[in-house]
Design an enzyme around this catalytic site. Structure first.
Site: not given
Ligand code: NAP
Ligand code: GLV
Length: 321
Positions: A239, A268, A287
């Protein structure tokens, strides 16, 4: 009054799913963003809202929608939804985890490679008819990727999928941060959990995969960028507001870091005016992390399935509250 408000154009399979479930739908097939007033008006009597991440779902909007039972965000990130306000009103919030992990990890690697090897610059140069033949000192000499260290901030689903690609496909040593250890990536990939400062100091590429929360907003600012190697590249597919964009532009301009590959931006769809002016090792995407047709359909179907479950009296499989 329709049961479900879908704020933008959706896939036919989603409409089929709602029809089979006997739910009526208000579908914004015109696909132009609804204003706050239009959203509030069309939510009257609706039991479910299926928004995109561009729709801000805050306490005021929830107050205008007294019949709402679920907000099923068509995204895995849900920082556009005030989850606390929804919980306080007994409204379920759901997201779309998993179905977009591989597509987003693929795009992350594409951005990393494109920035390291200066692909957009090289592409523009070739299209402009400027290629005059192979030379030892070609204008687009880049940075090595294979064998270089990748630092992953946020070792969740997407972070782990990126780590797997980098470690197994590109022989990259992996450093990572997360609030709790992730034994699977340590055992499978030899990934090493470190603090953020160590990750920034030791990585050749730093890739962000955290959710946007009050804790992660501006996690990467001037002080953090100053810790990075001058040859390092920052990749952000998480993000925009996790990075202080003005500080990033300053670090790129001064050469404090070598480059950036961005899919997300602080305001954005606005992009900091300093970014498009930077070309060397800078790649900007609109994005598109999850933007394959199949993945977007799976995200939409996941959101719809959560609505069908809740309106049918069951539990949302992907509830976040
Ligand atoms: P996820 O599986 O929940 O992974 C997020 C990770 O961040 C978790 O392992 C969490 O682990 C860690 N975390 C949370 N707060 C933290 C902190 N303060 N310090 C360090 N680590 C922290 O989520 P995901 O499915 O991988 O998605 C991650 C993010 O990618 C989404 O929230 C979204 O904003 C973004 N995204 C963007 C796109 C795009 O189109 N560009 C697409 C999909 C997702 P711990 O809780 O153990 O710390
Ligand atoms: C995209 O940015 C998502 O969070 O799925």
């Amino acid at each position: 009054m329709p049961d479900v408000l879908i704020t933008r154009r959706t896939f036919p399979a989603v409409l089929d799913l709602f029809e089979r479930a006997g739910l009526t739908v208000d579908h914004n097939a015109a696909d132009t963003p609804l204003s706050r007033a239009e959203l509030a008006a069309r939510l009257q009597g609706a039991r479910a809202l299926m928004p995109l991440l561009t729709d801000r779902v805050d306490a005021a909007l929830l107050d205008a929608a007294p019949s709402l039972e679920i907000v099923a965000n068509v995204a895995v990130g849900y920082d556009n939804v005030d989850v606390g306000a929804a919980t306080a009103r007994g409204i379920v919030v759901s997201n779309t985890p998993g179905v977009l992990t591989e597509a987003t990890a693929d795009l992350t690697m594409a951005l990393l490679l494109a920035a390291a090897r200066r692909l957009p610059e090289a592409d523009a140069y070739t299209r402009a008819g400027r290629y005059q033949g192979w030379e030892l000192f070609q204008p687009h000499l880049g940075l090595d990727v294979s064998g270089q260290t990748l630092g992953i901030a946020g070792m969740g689903r997407i972070g782990s999928a990126v780590a797997r690609r980098a470690a197994l496909g590109f022989n990259m040593p992996i450093l990572y941060t997360s609030r709790s250890p992730v034994p699977a990536v340590e055992a499978e990939l030899g990934a090493r959990r470190v603090d953020l400062d160590t990750l920034l100091r030791e990585s050749d590429f730093v890739s962000l995969h955290l959710p946007l929360t009050p804790e992660t907003r501006h996690l990467i600012g001037a002080a953090q960028l100053a810790l990075m190697k001058p040859t390092a590249i920052l990749i952000n597919t998480a993000r925009g507001p996790i990075v202080d964009e003005a500080a990033l532009v300053a670090a790129l301009e001064s050469g404090a870091i070598a480059g950036a590959a961005l899919d997300v931006y602080e305001e954005e769809p606005a992009v900091h005016p300093g970014l498009p002016a930077l070309h060397q090792h800078v790649v900007l995407a609109p994005h598109i992390g999850s933007a394959t047709t199949r993945t977007r359909e799976r995200m939409s179907l996941t959101a719809a399935a959560n609505i069908v479950a809740v309106l049918g009296g069951g539990k949302a499989p992907n509830a976040v509250n």
